[in-house]
Design a protein around this motif. Structure first.
Motif, mmCIF file in Angstrom:
data_model
loop_
_atom_site.group_PDB
_atom_site.id
_atom_site.type_symbol
_atom_site.label_atom_id
_atom_site.label_comp_id
_atom_site.label_asym_id
_atom_site.label_seq_id
_atom_site.Cartn_x
_atom_site.Cartn_y
_atom_site.Cartn_z
ATOM 1 N N GLU A 1 31.346 37.161 46.898
ATOM 2 C CA GLU A 1 32.496 36.270 46.741
ATOM 3 C C GLU A 1 32.645 35.805 45.294
ATOM 4 O O GLU A 1 33.762 35.705 44.787
ATOM 5 C CB GLU A 1 32.377 35.092 47.702
ATOM 6 N N PHE A 2 31.529 35.534 44.616
ATOM 7 C CA PHE A 2 31.566 35.137 43.211
ATOM 8 C C PHE A 2 32.195 36.246 42.366
ATOM 9 O O PHE A 2 33.089 35.995 41.551
ATOM 10 C CB PHE A 2 30.148 34.828 42.709
ATOM 11 N N ARG B 1 30.727 45.900 43.193
ATOM 12 C CA ARG B 1 30.793 44.520 43.682
ATOM 13 C C ARG B 1 29.812 44.282 44.819
ATOM 14 O O ARG B 1 29.152 43.248 44.860
ATOM 15 C CB ARG B 1 32.209 44.189 44.158
ATOM 16 N N ALA C 1 34.124 38.718 43.353
ATOM 17 C CA ALA C 1 35.536 38.891 43.709
ATOM 18 C C ALA C 1 36.410 37.834 43.044
ATOM 19 O O ALA C 1 37.537 38.113 42.629
ATOM 20 C CB ALA C 1 35.702 38.848 45.227
ATOM 21 N N GLU C 2 35.896 36.626 42.912
ATOM 22 C CA GLU C 2 36.675 35.523 42.337
ATOM 23 C C GLU C 2 36.684 35.518 40.808
ATOM 24 O O GLU C 2 37.712 35.273 40.197
ATOM 25 C CB GLU C 2 36.115 34.185 42.846
ATOM 26 N N TYR C 3 35.543 35.800 40.171
ATOM 27 C CA TYR C 3 35.413 35.562 38.735
ATOM 28 C C TYR C 3 35.268 36.804 37.856
ATOM 29 O O TYR C 3 35.402 36.703 36.644
ATOM 30 C CB TYR C 3 34.225 34.638 38.470
ATOM 31 N N LYS D 1 36.241 40.919 36.871
ATOM 32 C CA LYS D 1 37.441 41.748 36.922
ATOM 33 C C LYS D 1 37.129 43.148 36.417
ATOM 34 O O LYS D 1 35.995 43.451 36.038
ATOM 35 C CB LYS D 1 38.545 41.113 36.101
ATOM 36 N N PRO E 1 41.548 41.725 39.261
ATOM 37 C CA PRO E 1 40.509 41.582 40.284
ATOM 38 C C PRO E 1 40.080 42.962 40.802
ATOM 39 O O PRO E 1 40.895 43.890 40.859
ATOM 40 C CB PRO E 1 41.204 40.780 41.394
ATOM 41 N N HIS F 1 32.253 37.307 34.192
ATOM 42 C CA HIS F 1 32.920 36.026 34.459
ATOM 43 C C HIS F 1 33.317 35.280 33.191
ATOM 44 O O HIS F 1 34.082 34.327 33.258
ATOM 45 C CB HIS F 1 32.041 35.150 35.355
#
Length: 144
Positions: free
Chosen positions: A112-113, A71, A115-117, A119, A28, A45
């Motif tokens: 947020e997308f 990001r 950060a989550e998906y 890397k 992440p 992603h």
């Protein structure tokens, strides 16, 4: 990931760095090191390496460049994730007062997308190395 900071006077070549980027386990963006610089890759992603960059400025660490710039940065510059995911419900017209409220929500959703998906991978390098030159060589190899 191999850390070329601890390898003494050995200078890594572009091939070694590219191999390390390709073999590294994507992490992440928030996990990017806050205390070193070098060459990094951004992973979308789907898990595909999409971008190779570097922390050429002595004031930029991996964390600052990857997590705080790519990001969440401006969509109109080289902040890759911000620009790449400026689409659909995550789109906004920056600096448009008529769409500011919706634009702020879209940017928050996009952050947020990512950060989550999404890397990143990175290869720490000694500050004394010509990181900008190595980055160009790594990109040239990756484009072959």
């Amino acid at each position: 990931m191999m850390n070329f900071l601890s390898r003494g006077s050995d200078t890594p070549d572009a091939k070694e760095i590219l191999e390390q980027l390709l073999e590294a386990t994507p992490q992440p963006t928030a996990m990017a090191p806050r205390d070193c610089r070098g060459i990094y890759g951004l992973v979308d992603h789907f898990g595909d390496l999409r971008y190779i960059g570097s922390t050429t400025s002595e004031s930029e660490t991996f964390y600052k460049r990857i997590h705080q710039r790519h990001r969440t940065g401006s969509e109109t510059t080289s902040h890759y994730f911000s620009r790449m995911y400026k689409t659909g419900r995550m789109w906004r017209q920056r600096n448009d007062p008529a769409t500011k409220a919706d634009g702020d929500i879209a940017k928050k959703l996009r952050n947020e997308f990512v950060a989550e998906y999404c890397k990143a991978v990175w290869v720490p390098l000694a500050d004394a190395l010509d990181i900008a030159r190595l980055e160009q060589e790594v990109i040239a190899l990756a484009d072959q």
